[in-house]
Structure formats: C-alpha cells, structure tokens
Design a protein around this motif. Structure first.
Motif, short mmCIF file in Angstrom:
data_model
loop_
_atom_site.label_atom_id
_atom_site.label_comp_id
_atom_site.label_asym_id
_atom_site.label_seq_id
_atom_site.Cartn_x
_atom_site.Cartn_y
_atom_site.Cartn_z
N MET A 170 -58.34 4.37 78.80
CA MET A 170 -57.92 3.77 80.07
C MET A 170 -58.54 4.56 81.22
O MET A 170 -58.88 5.74 81.08
CB MET A 170 -56.40 3.80 80.20
CG MET A 170 -55.67 2.96 79.19
SD MET A 170 -53.85 3.11 79.30
CE MET A 170 -53.53 2.24 80.83
N LYS A 171 -58.66 3.92 82.37
CA LYS A 171 -59.10 4.62 83.57
C LYS A 171 -57.89 5.22 84.29
O LYS A 171 -56.76 4.77 84.11
CB LYS A 171 -59.83 3.67 84.52
CG LYS A 171 -61.19 3.21 84.03
CD LYS A 171 -61.89 2.37 85.09
CE LYS A 171 -63.30 2.00 84.67
NZ LYS A 171 -63.99 1.21 85.72
N GLU A 172 -58.16 6.23 85.10
CA GLU A 172 -57.10 6.83 85.89
C GLU A 172 -56.41 5.79 86.78
O GLU A 172 -55.19 5.82 86.96
CB GLU A 172 -57.65 7.96 86.74
CG GLU A 172 -58.17 9.14 85.93
CD GLU A 172 -59.09 10.07 86.72
OE1 GLU A 172 -59.24 11.23 86.30
OE2 GLU A 172 -59.65 9.62 87.74
N SER A 173 -57.19 4.86 87.32
CA SER A 173 -56.62 3.81 88.17
C SER A 173 -55.69 2.89 87.39
O SER A 173 -54.74 2.33 87.96
CB SER A 173 -57.73 3.00 88.84
OG SER A 173 -58.54 2.37 87.87
N ASP A 174 -55.94 2.70 86.10
CA ASP A 174 -55.04 1.89 85.28
C ASP A 174 -53.65 2.52 85.26
O ASP A 174 -52.63 1.81 85.27
CB ASP A 174 -55.57 1.79 83.85
CG ASP A 174 -56.87 1.01 83.74
OD1 ASP A 174 -57.08 0.09 84.56
OD2 ASP A 174 -57.67 1.32 82.84
N ILE A 175 -53.61 3.84 85.21
CA ILE A 175 -52.32 4.55 85.19
C ILE A 175 -51.60 4.35 86.51
O ILE A 175 -50.39 4.07 86.54
CB ILE A 175 -52.53 6.05 84.91
CG1 ILE A 175 -53.24 6.27 83.58
CG2 ILE A 175 -51.21 6.79 84.97
CD1 ILE A 175 -52.47 5.80 82.38
N ARG A 176 -52.31 4.49 87.63
CA ARG A 176 -51.67 4.31 88.94
C ARG A 176 -51.13 2.90 89.10
O ARG A 176 -50.01 2.71 89.59
CB ARG A 176 -52.67 4.63 90.06
CG ARG A 176 -53.09 6.08 90.12
CD ARG A 176 -53.80 6.41 91.41
NE ARG A 176 -55.06 5.72 91.59
CZ ARG A 176 -56.23 6.12 91.10
NH1 ARG A 176 -56.29 7.22 90.36
NH2 ARG A 176 -57.33 5.46 91.34
N MET A 177 -51.90 1.91 88.69
CA MET A 177 -51.44 0.53 88.82
C MET A 177 -50.24 0.26 87.92
O MET A 177 -49.31 -0.46 88.31
CB MET A 177 -52.59 -0.43 88.53
CG MET A 177 -53.63 -0.46 89.64
SD MET A 177 -54.90 -1.74 89.44
CE MET A 177 -55.90 -1.02 88.14
N ALA A 178 -50.25 0.84 86.72
CA ALA A 178 -49.12 0.64 85.80
C ALA A 178 -47.85 1.28 86.38
O ALA A 178 -46.75 0.70 86.30
CB ALA A 178 -49.44 1.23 84.44
N LEU A 179 -47.99 2.46 86.98
CA LEU A 179 -46.84 3.11 87.62
C LEU A 179 -46.30 2.26 88.76
O LEU A 179 -45.09 2.01 88.86
CB LEU A 179 -47.25 4.49 88.15
CG LEU A 179 -47.36 5.63 87.16
CD1 LEU A 179 -48.05 6.83 87.81
CD2 LEU A 179 -46.00 6.03 86.62
N GLY A 180 -47.19 1.83 89.65
CA GLY A 180 -46.77 1.07 90.82
C GLY A 180 -46.11 -0.24 90.45
O GLY A 180 -45.05 -0.60 90.99
N THR A 181 -46.71 -0.97 89.52
CA THR A 181 -46.16 -2.26 89.11
C THR A 181 -44.79 -2.11 88.48
O THR A 181 -43.84 -2.85 88.80
CB THR A 181 -47.11 -2.94 88.11
OG1 THR A 181 -48.39 -3.13 88.73
CG2 THR A 181 -46.57 -4.29 87.67
N TYR A 182 -44.65 -1.10 87.62
CA TYR A 182 -43.36 -0.89 86.96
C TYR A 182 -42.29 -0.54 87.98
O TYR A 182 -41.17 -1.08 87.94
CB TYR A 182 -43.49 0.23 85.93
CG TYR A 182 -42.20 0.52 85.21
CD1 TYR A 182 -41.82 -0.22 84.09
CD2 TYR A 182 -41.34 1.52 85.67
CE1 TYR A 182 -40.62 0.03 83.44
CE2 TYR A 182 -40.13 1.78 85.03
CZ TYR A 182 -39.78 1.03 83.92
OH TYR A 182 -38.58 1.27 83.29
N MET A 183 -42.59 0.35 88.92
CA MET A 183 -41.57 0.79 89.86
C MET A 183 -41.17 -0.31 90.83
O MET A 183 -40.01 -0.41 91.22
CB MET A 183 -42.04 2.06 90.58
CG MET A 183 -42.03 3.27 89.66
SD MET A 183 -42.17 4.87 90.50
CE MET A 183 -43.86 4.79 91.03
N ILE A 184 -42.13 -1.16 91.22
CA ILE A 184 -41.78 -2.33 92.05
C ILE A 184 -40.78 -3.21 91.31
O ILE A 184 -39.78 -3.67 91.87
CB ILE A 184 -43.04 -3.13 92.40
CG1 ILE A 184 -43.87 -2.39 93.45
CG2 ILE A 184 -42.69 -4.53 92.89
CD1 ILE A 184 -43.29 -2.42 94.83
#
Length: 365
Positions: A170-184
């Motif tokens: 995975m890319k580092e950006s995939d992790i950020r997007m997964a975090l943001g989407t989950y927390m929303i």
C-alpha cells in the motif's frame, strides 16, 4: 438579537470582561475562529466578536447569520451588510476609545483596515485578546473534556481498524485516506488529509518528509492522526512494522515506550513543563540516543491541534488540573528509521488521566 443566557458560555465571556476591567482597554475584538468558538460555543466560520465590560456581540454577514443565531450562546448576534462597517458603528455607539485585539494573530493589512474603520478610537496593542482568551482556554471544563475523550475514542478505534487493513504494497496515502474515511464514519468532523503516515527511512523525519512511498516488508510505519468532536481534537501516534523487523528496530521501540511510560507516570500538578520533558529525555539519553530526540515531549490540545503549555526543555509554566497534554517521545536515526509513540490525557489533582487506550504493543503485520 438577544440570546438566552447559558451559564457556562456566559462565564467564559465574564472571564474576559473581568480581564478587561484590569486593563486599559474599553473593549476587545476577537476574530480568531478558535477563540470565537471558545467564547460563544459555536464554530461560526467568520465573524467579529466585540466584548466590553458589560456587553458582547458577534457581528456576521448574511452567509453566517442563520448559523450564528442557531448556535451562538452567551452574546448577541448582529447581522451586518458589511462587518467592518458594523465594527466601526459598535465602537462609536458603545463609546469604545481603546480597542484591544489579538496581537498575536492579526495581520498588518488587517491592522491597517481596522485603524481606518474605528474612526477616532485607537487599537490598544497592550491588551492582547489572543493571550487573554487562550489563558482561559488552557483549563478544560467537563464539557470540553467529554469532547476530547470522544475524539480519542474514535482515534483508538481507527488504529484498530488500520491494523486490520494495512498491508505491505500500500502507499502511505492509502493509510491516510483509510484513517480519514473511517473516522468520518465514526462521527469525526472534517476530512483531514494532513495526517502523517510515513514508512521506512522517512520515519526518521518527525513529520515524514516528501513523497508517497510504497510500504515495504521490513519497514516501520509511523501514523500521527486525530479525530474532531465539536471542534475539539485528539492527537495520537503509533508506530508498527511489516514483515521481519530488525533487533535494532525492536530495541528503539522499547526505549521510546519505556520513556513515555515513565513520563506519563511522573506527571503531577505543580510540575514545570520542562520537568516532565526531562523524565523522558534523560531516559533516552541514558539509553545512548542523545541528539536523536530534539522536539518537545508534548503540547496542550483543544480547539487547536497545538496549544500552550508545552512539555519541552524550557517550559517554566506549572501544570494545573484540567490542562490536556500529549506525551510523545521519539527517537529518530537519520537515513535509517524513527519511532514515536503519542498519547493524550488530562492533568488531574493527583496525576494524569490518559485518554488513549489503543495498544502500545509493537505490532508486526
């Protein structure tokens, strides 16, 4: 429009009014979004709050009027076709001769504009609204603490989630997007793509550096992120690995964890920020990594991600119950890797209540 009195919010404004009585200013202008939010308990995106010893009014244009009258408590709300003209009129009508303002955040251009609109009155540079409000913001009340706890609970769950979805490749950006989407989806406000997710050699940079690296086996991944509830922010960092980690990576992780635990257990009201910082810093230095931990141990947090007081080598301010702080030691080895672990909680009458419940075991995926 007169708003019904809310005792908690009114008390906040009354604190500022009391400070005004002890200053040379006749009124105070507050335009910083977080400061307005704190005093009115509503996150109206734009507006100008004017406070005197006896009155308080929030001036907004039509874009924010309905938002303001439905959410603001503890002061009047006034609709203005032009807010700057409204400031000038209030200053004149309320006989404000000296107007304090937020000297720490006001731009030069805004300063010149205000001088033009307040007529014969003068801006009082000795009365810093930013300092007065932020001093009140340091001690969180029970309502604020409940928001901060809720935000951290979402962050804890987000870390569990990311451990289940993160994979090498995975890319580092995939992790950020997964975090943001989950927390929303868990109720956090806003999609903050500014979260830090760095892997491999980039973890040796406290804020991760440039680019969007692919996560590889043998990498550590450092994630620094938080949720937002009613404007109040959580902040946590976790570092975990992929594949086979080296004995050095595991050793550094344990040193950072031990340093953090020593600092967390040592926090007491009445201590200076630098004394708490020294607990973790001395442990890291004694472990042989002096010069590898050069940022402060932590900071206060609330409506802004970084507030005062701080845990660092020079902070003289004494800790008081109700101050919310992060504790985030790290070791960074240039061109190799880094480890940081961060929790947040509140100073109590006898120690520290840690809001962060997510595991700190070294996870290897």
């Amino acid at each position: 429009m007169e708003k019904a009195e809310d005792k908690k919010t009114q008390n906040r404004i009354e604190k500022i009014q009391q400070a005004l009585r002890e200053s040379q200013a006749d009124g105070l202008l507050i335009e910083d979004r977080s400061n307005r939010h704190y005093l009115t308990r509503a996150d109206v995106w734009q507006g100008s709050l004017i406070v005197t010893e006896e009155k308080a009014v929030l001036l907004v244009d039509f874009r924010y009027y309905q938002m303001a009258i439905s959410g603001v408590k503890g002061c009047d709300v006034k609709l203005c076709k032009n807010v700057d003209d409204g400031i000038g009129q209030i200053v004149k009508d309320w006989n404000i001769g000296r107007l304090g303002f937020e000297t720490g955040v006001l731009s030069y251009l805004r300063h010149k504009k205000l001088e033009a609109v307040i007529g014969k009155a003068r801006l009082d540079e000795e009365t810093c609204g930013d300092r007065l409000v932020k001093e009140c913001r340091k001690i969180k009340d029970e309502e604020e603490l409940s928001y901060l706890r809720q935000a951290q609970e979402i962050s804890d769950r987000a870390y569990e989630h990311i451990l289940n979805v993160a994979r090498a490749g995975m890319k580092e950006s995939d992790i950020r997007m997964a975090l943001g989407t989950y927390m929303i989806r868990q109720g956090s406000e806003g999609f903050d793509i500014g979260y830090i997710s760095s892997s491999g050699e980039k973890t040796s940079l406290p804020h991760g550096g440039f680019g969007d690296k692919v996560i590889e086996k043998g990498d550590l991944l450092m994630i620094d992120f938080g949720a937002i509830i009613n404007g109040y922010r959580s902040d946590m960092t976790r570092t975990f690995g992929f594949g086979n980690l080296s004995s050095k990576q595991k050793e550094i992780y344990q040193i950072v964890l031990d340093a953090q635990e020593k600092a967390l257990s040592g926090i007491r009201p009445g201590m200076k920020g630098k004394e708490v910082d020294k607990i973790a810093r001395d442990y890291i230095h004694q472990a042989g990594y002096e010069g590898c931990f050069d940022h402060g141990l932590g900071h206060s947090i609330g409506l802004d991600g970084h507030e005062n007081p701080r845990f660092n080598e020079v902070e003289e301010e004494l800790l008081r119950p109700g101050v919310v702080m992060t504790v985030e030691p790290g070791i960074y080895l240039p061109h190799e890797f880094g480890v940081r672990i961060e929790d947040m909680g509140v100073v109590t009458e006898s120690g520290f209540e840690n809001f962060t419940k997510a595991t700190k075991e070294l996870i290897i995926i």
